[in-house]
Design a protein around this motif. Sequence first.
Motif, PDB file in Angstrom:
ATOM      1  N   ARG A  17     107.427 -22.621 -66.495  1.00 19.54           N
ATOM      2  CA  ARG A  17     108.468 -23.135 -67.356  1.00 19.54           C
ATOM      3  C   ARG A  17     109.362 -22.016 -67.907  1.00 19.54           C
ATOM      4  O   ARG A  17     110.468 -22.275 -68.345  1.00 19.54           O
ATOM      5  CB  ARG A  17     107.807 -23.901 -68.506  1.00 19.54           C
ATOM      6  N   ARG A  68     113.013 -21.732 -67.122  1.00 19.65           N
ATOM      7  CA  ARG A  68     113.916 -22.514 -67.974  1.00 19.65           C
ATOM      8  C   ARG A  68     114.676 -23.640 -67.296  1.00 19.65           C
ATOM      9  O   ARG A  68     115.004 -24.629 -67.963  1.00 19.65           O
ATOM     10  CB  ARG A  68     114.893 -21.611 -68.729  1.00 19.65           C
ATOM     11  N   SER A 124     103.726 -23.906 -61.689  1.00 21.15           N
ATOM     12  CA  SER A 124     102.762 -24.486 -62.630  1.00 21.15           C
ATOM     13  C   SER A 124     102.971 -25.998 -62.666  1.00 21.15           C
ATOM     14  O   SER A 124     103.963 -26.518 -62.163  1.00 21.15           O
ATOM     15  CB  SER A 124     102.966 -23.896 -64.023  1.00 21.15           C
ATOM     16  N   HIS A 163     102.374 -27.198 -56.666  1.00 25.31           N
ATOM     17  CA  HIS A 163     101.595 -27.155 -57.919  1.00 25.31           C
ATOM     18  C   HIS A 163     100.199 -26.545 -57.681  1.00 25.31           C
ATOM     19  O   HIS A 163      99.424 -27.054 -56.911  1.00 25.31           O
ATOM     20  CB  HIS A 163     101.521 -28.590 -58.448  1.00 25.31           C
ATOM     21  N   VAL A 164      99.944 -25.429 -58.374  1.00 21.02           N
ATOM     22  CA  VAL A 164      98.603 -24.833 -58.286  1.00 21.02           C
ATOM     23  C   VAL A 164      97.887 -24.977 -59.622  1.00 21.02           C
ATOM     24  O   VAL A 164      98.510 -25.063 -60.683  1.00 21.02           O
ATOM     25  CB  VAL A 164      98.618 -23.344 -57.870  1.00 21.02           C
ATOM     26  N   THR A 166      94.401 -29.236 -61.316  1.00 22.71           N
ATOM     27  CA  THR A 166      94.739 -30.542 -60.760  1.00 22.71           C
ATOM     28  C   THR A 166      95.708 -30.437 -59.586  1.00 22.71           C
ATOM     29  O   THR A 166      96.200 -31.446 -59.093  1.00 22.71           O
ATOM     30  CB  THR A 166      95.342 -31.457 -61.850  1.00 22.71           C
ATOM     31  N   SER A 168     102.397 -19.207 -68.595  1.00 25.08           N
ATOM     32  CA  SER A 168     101.646 -18.750 -69.781  1.00 25.08           C
ATOM     33  C   SER A 168     100.209 -18.398 -69.442  1.00 25.08           C
ATOM     34  O   SER A 168      99.607 -17.568 -70.110  1.00 25.08           O
ATOM     35  CB  SER A 168     101.694 -19.820 -70.874  1.00 25.08           C
ATOM     36  N   GLN A 221      93.824 -24.341 -67.316  1.00 26.36           N
ATOM     37  CA  GLN A 221      93.882 -25.213 -66.131  1.00 26.36           C
ATOM     38  C   GLN A 221      94.702 -24.588 -65.013  1.00 26.36           C
ATOM     39  O   GLN A 221      94.493 -24.883 -63.846  1.00 26.36           O
ATOM     40  CB  GLN A 221      94.507 -26.577 -66.478  1.00 26.36           C
ATOM     41  N   HIS A 222      95.654 -23.748 -65.375  1.00 26.33           N
ATOM     42  CA  HIS A 222      96.428 -23.050 -64.345  1.00 26.33           C
ATOM     43  C   HIS A 222      95.557 -21.982 -63.699  1.00 26.33           C
ATOM     44  O   HIS A 222      95.477 -21.884 -62.470  1.00 26.33           O
ATOM     45  CB  HIS A 222      97.693 -22.419 -64.935  1.00 26.33           C
ATOM     46  N   ASN A 255     106.056 -11.831 -68.057  1.00 23.37           N
ATOM     47  CA  ASN A 255     106.214 -12.762 -69.167  1.00 23.37           C
ATOM     48  C   ASN A 255     106.863 -12.045 -70.346  1.00 23.37           C
ATOM     49  O   ASN A 255     106.579 -10.875 -70.594  1.00 23.37           O
ATOM     50  CB  ASN A 255     104.822 -13.289 -69.565  1.00 23.37           C
ATOM     51  N   VAL A 291     112.029 -12.840 -66.814  1.00 22.78           N
ATOM     52  CA  VAL A 291     111.950 -13.073 -65.368  1.00 22.78           C
ATOM     53  C   VAL A 291     113.298 -12.857 -64.671  1.00 22.78           C
ATOM     54  O   VAL A 291     113.337 -12.353 -63.553  1.00 22.78           O
ATOM     55  CB  VAL A 291     111.468 -14.506 -65.037  1.00 22.78           C
TER      56      VAL A 291
HETATM   57  C1  LIG Z   1      93.916 -32.304 -67.564  1.00 26.33           C
HETATM   58  C2  LIG Z   1      94.920 -31.198 -67.417  1.00 26.33           C
HETATM   59  C3  LIG Z   1      95.090 -30.595 -66.181  1.00 26.33           C
HETATM   60  C4  LIG Z   1      96.030 -29.565 -66.000  1.00 26.33           C
HETATM   61  N1  LIG Z   1      96.165 -28.998 -64.773  1.00 26.33           N
HETATM   62  C5  LIG Z   1      97.048 -27.994 -64.606  1.00 26.33           C
HETATM   63  C6  LIG Z   1      97.206 -27.375 -63.338  1.00 26.33           C
HETATM   64  O1  LIG Z   1      96.558 -27.738 -62.360  1.00 26.33           O
HETATM   65  N2  LIG Z   1      98.104 -26.373 -63.204  1.00 26.33           N
HETATM   66  C7  LIG Z   1      98.863 -25.942 -64.267  1.00 26.33           C
HETATM   67  O2  LIG Z   1      99.668 -25.013 -64.059  1.00 26.33           O
HETATM   68  N3  LIG Z   1      98.743 -26.522 -65.444  1.00 26.33           N
HETATM   69  C8  LIG Z   1      97.863 -27.546 -65.647  1.00 26.33           C
HETATM   70  N4  LIG Z   1      97.782 -28.140 -66.869  1.00 26.33           N
HETATM   71  C9  LIG Z   1      98.786 -27.779 -67.907  1.00 26.33           C
HETATM   72  C10 LIG Z   1      98.466 -26.517 -68.643  1.00 26.33           C
HETATM   73  O3  LIG Z   1      97.637 -26.812 -69.736  1.00 26.33           O
HETATM   74  C11 LIG Z   1      99.754 -25.839 -69.162  1.00 26.33           C
HETATM   75  O4  LIG Z   1     100.454 -26.762 -69.960  1.00 26.33           O
HETATM   76  C12 LIG Z   1     100.684 -25.358 -68.054  1.00 26.33           C
HETATM   77  O5  LIG Z   1      99.969 -24.581 -67.095  1.00 26.33           O
HETATM   78  C13 LIG Z   1     101.802 -24.534 -68.647  1.00 26.33           C
HETATM   79  O6  LIG Z   1     102.750 -24.238 -67.665  1.00 26.33           O
HETATM   80  P1  LIG Z   1     103.702 -22.979 -67.800  1.00 26.33           P
HETATM   81  O7  LIG Z   1     102.865 -21.772 -67.900  1.00 26.33           O
HETATM   82  O8  LIG Z   1     104.690 -23.063 -66.703  1.00 26.33           O
HETATM   83  O9  LIG Z   1     104.505 -23.302 -69.115  1.00 26.33           O
HETATM   84  P2  LIG Z   1     104.349 -22.748 -70.611  1.00 26.33           P
HETATM   85  O10 LIG Z   1     102.964 -22.863 -71.090  1.00 26.33           O
HETATM   86  O11 LIG Z   1     105.433 -23.387 -71.372  1.00 26.33           O
HETATM   87  O12 LIG Z   1     104.616 -21.208 -70.449  1.00 26.33           O
HETATM   88  C14 LIG Z   1     105.837 -20.645 -70.141  1.00 26.33           C
HETATM   89  C15 LIG Z   1     105.663 -19.162 -70.262  1.00 26.33           C
HETATM   90  O13 LIG Z   1     106.851 -18.528 -69.863  1.00 26.33           O
HETATM   91  C16 LIG Z   1     107.133 -17.456 -70.754  1.00 26.33           C
HETATM   92  N5  LIG Z   1     108.577 -17.272 -70.740  1.00 26.33           N
HETATM   93  C17 LIG Z   1     109.546 -18.015 -71.328  1.00 26.33           C
HETATM   94  N6  LIG Z   1     110.763 -17.538 -71.013  1.00 26.33           N
HETATM   95  C18 LIG Z   1     110.577 -16.473 -70.226  1.00 26.33           C
HETATM   96  C19 LIG Z   1     111.430 -15.565 -69.573  1.00 26.33           C
HETATM   97  N7  LIG Z   1     112.751 -15.666 -69.666  1.00 26.33           N
HETATM   98  N8  LIG Z   1     110.893 -14.560 -68.834  1.00 26.33           N
HETATM   99  C20 LIG Z   1     109.540 -14.441 -68.722  1.00 26.33           C
HETATM  100  N9  LIG Z   1     108.689 -15.277 -69.306  1.00 26.33           N
HETATM  101  C21 LIG Z   1     109.182 -16.293 -70.045  1.00 26.33           C
HETATM  102  C22 LIG Z   1     106.579 -17.887 -72.076  1.00 26.33           C
HETATM  103  O14 LIG Z   1     106.253 -16.742 -72.867  1.00 26.33           O
HETATM  104  C23 LIG Z   1     105.343 -18.678 -71.658  1.00 26.33           C
HETATM  105  O15 LIG Z   1     104.195 -17.845 -71.614  1.00 26.33           O
HETATM  106  C24 LIG Z   1      96.832 -29.146 -67.085  1.00 26.33           C
HETATM  107  C25 LIG Z   1      96.641 -29.738 -68.335  1.00 26.33           C
HETATM  108  C26 LIG Z   1      95.708 -30.742 -68.517  1.00 26.33           C
HETATM  109  C27 LIG Z   1      95.547 -31.334 -69.889  1.00 26.33           C
END
Ligand SMILES: Cc1cc2nc3c(=O)[nH]c(=O)nc-3n(C[C@H](O)[C@H](O)[C@H](O)COP(=O)(O)OP(=O)(O)OC[C@H]3O[C@@H](n4cnc5c(N)ncnc54)[C@H](O)[C@@H]3O)c2cc1C
Lengths: 322, 249
Positions: free
Chosen positions: A210, A213, A235, A249-250, A253, A268, A272-273, A287, A306
């Motif tokens: 995420r 953005r 993610s 999606h890795v 799940t 992040s 789960q990731h 990050n 990024v």
């Molecule tokens: C039952 C269940 C199963 C799940 N299974 C999975 C799964 O299989 N895979 C999975 O990925 N998730 C899974 N999740 C979700 C997981 O809990 C997280 O919500 C998800 O992994 C977060 O995705 P993210 O890291 O992309 O986003 P975020 O948690 O929003 O993280 C975004 C990160 O990007 C950083 N960032 C922001 N802007 C910038 C920038 N400009 N440059 C560099 N860094 C930046 C932030 O500091 C933050 O660390 C599951 C959740 C549940 C409840």
Amino acid sequence: MSVIAFAKNWNGKFKNSSFELVSYTKALANQLNTNMVVLSIGEVAEEELKLLGNYGADKVLTVSDPQLNTLTSRAYADIVAKAAESVGAEVIVLSDNNSGKAIAPRVSVKLKAGLVAAVQELPVSFEPFVVKKRVFSGKAFGHVQIKSDKKVLTIAKNCFGLLEASCVVAIEEFAVDIDTSLFKVKIVEEEEQKDKVILSDADVVVSAGRGMRSPENWAPVEELAEVLGAATACSRPVSDEGWRGHEEHVGQTGKVIAPNLYIAAGISGAIQHVAGISRSKCIVAINTDPEAPIFGVADYGIVGDVMDVLPRLTEAFRNSKS
Amino acid sequence: MKILVCISNVPDTTTKVKFKEGDSLFDDSGVQWIINPWDELALTRAMELKEDAGNSVNEICVIHVGGASADATLRKALAIGADKAVRIDACPADAYHVAGQIAEYLKENPFEIIFSGIESSDYNGSSVGAMIAEFMDYPGISSVTSVNLDDDDIQVNRAIPGGKQVLKTETPFVAVVQKGIAMEPRIPSMRGIMMARKKPLEVKPAAELEVLTESIKFELPQEKGACKMIDSESAEQLVDLLKNEAKVL
Ligand SMILES: Cc1cc2nc3c(=O)[nH]c(=O)nc-3n(C[C@H](O)[C@H](O)[C@H](O)COP(=O)(O)OP(=O)(O)OC[C@H]3O[C@@H](n4cnc5c(N)ncnc54)[C@H](O)[C@@H]3O)c2cc1C
């Protein structure tokens, strides 16, 4: 007694995971002081079958009926079980991929052979027969004893590596009646992206979260992947939002992968990731937040945006190549 | 047409796993139990199919092999919308044992479609669905990302490496489902929770079946070494480390 490995082919070609399977099974056979047989199903050229010798196979059974060129788990399981019986195999080994997951359970039921999936290494002991597998989505390992006389294992990708050998392969056609009543599932359509690196096979994966953005911002991810010959991943929220396809999606799940190098950009590092990537040999995290949990599992980290860091990396990799 | 959804009762995905009794048993103290994420998506898809008037799906049953501690999870499945729950009262020893118990139930109580998740997030066996198909001598489809019914004509999409297949199958069949089968798991509504109390939760005695494998002990993965931080201006240094230190390029 012997051990048998089922080496799947993709359009008549083996992959590194097939060679890893053969390497593993050969080492297992050596430890059990017995011989190994490799089974191949569907049409595969002799030259290709001979490649299995480079990893220790000296006997290959092939069922080269064109009806079997596409995977039918029921018919394949039937043949694997029959071949195992005909060579008196005590242990049957498959890869822990889509086809292994579909076939191994059926073989287990047919032969009343205890199955352990996603085994991580050679057996921990033989008397009793105990293997180590990934449990709780990579948060732990379990030691599991197989109590039946016959045993089925699927081995996790990149758990063992390749062991080169130079064996001359004896190829034998395995005569078996193909029960066409087992072809109940019909393929009506098939789509395959030929030009893309397949995520589950990739040695290098560039993955983004995420922190990117917006889906319009993916070009730096794709450019880095291209320079590295890498597959792209993401993610879960990124695929849930439809920014990228589900196949990327890795995680717990999504897909569980084990590349040599995993680059996580703007992810992040939620538990789960991490469940899906913790077996990567090397993890690089980018990050903006120095406290992001991804740095707790990464080998190398860069604190930065990024949108700045990815193009810099692409440039550096490109320069290092030329 | 009836759909059976196999439910595994697993620790919440954020659980920090711990073990007890000399690392031989999973320590479930303080653990929150949930419907295995893929099973929850399968149930959601089953609900969607039932709500669609274009087919004849008229019953959704969830089944679980395990002890009474899973009843809360089964009630949740009923609250989401299953019509009926069945619990086979057995200690779920391994995939062979679980699949065998469900097959025994199926022999007496036929269903046209059986959904199972690609793996349970505790023991990661990925085997129950395909084993049920084999015990019953049914066709089975793995890596299923969608199931559609058009006037009871079944169309199934399966993910293959780098692509997808569209398949047709006859019934009964087993679909081993993964991501994509439904978008978001359904959350039980207040009304669903009320109704769930009155829905049947049958407890059946276990069949005599062999257990082929036994869990001996657990271990936690080795701690990772500290992360080496690199300045964001020094991309070349990272490339060098990946080549010469990590040796992954
Ligand atoms: C039952 C269940 C199963 C799940 N299974 C999975 C799964 O299989 N895979 C999975 O990925 N998730 C899974 N999740 C979700 C997981 O809990 C997280 O919500 C998800 O992994 C977060 O995705 P993210 O890291 O992309 O986003 P975020 O948690 O929003 O993280 C975004 C990160 O990007 C950083 N960032 C922001 N802007 C910038 C920038 N400009 N440059 C560099 N860094 C930046 C932030 O500091 C933050 O660390 C599951 C959740 C549940 C409840």
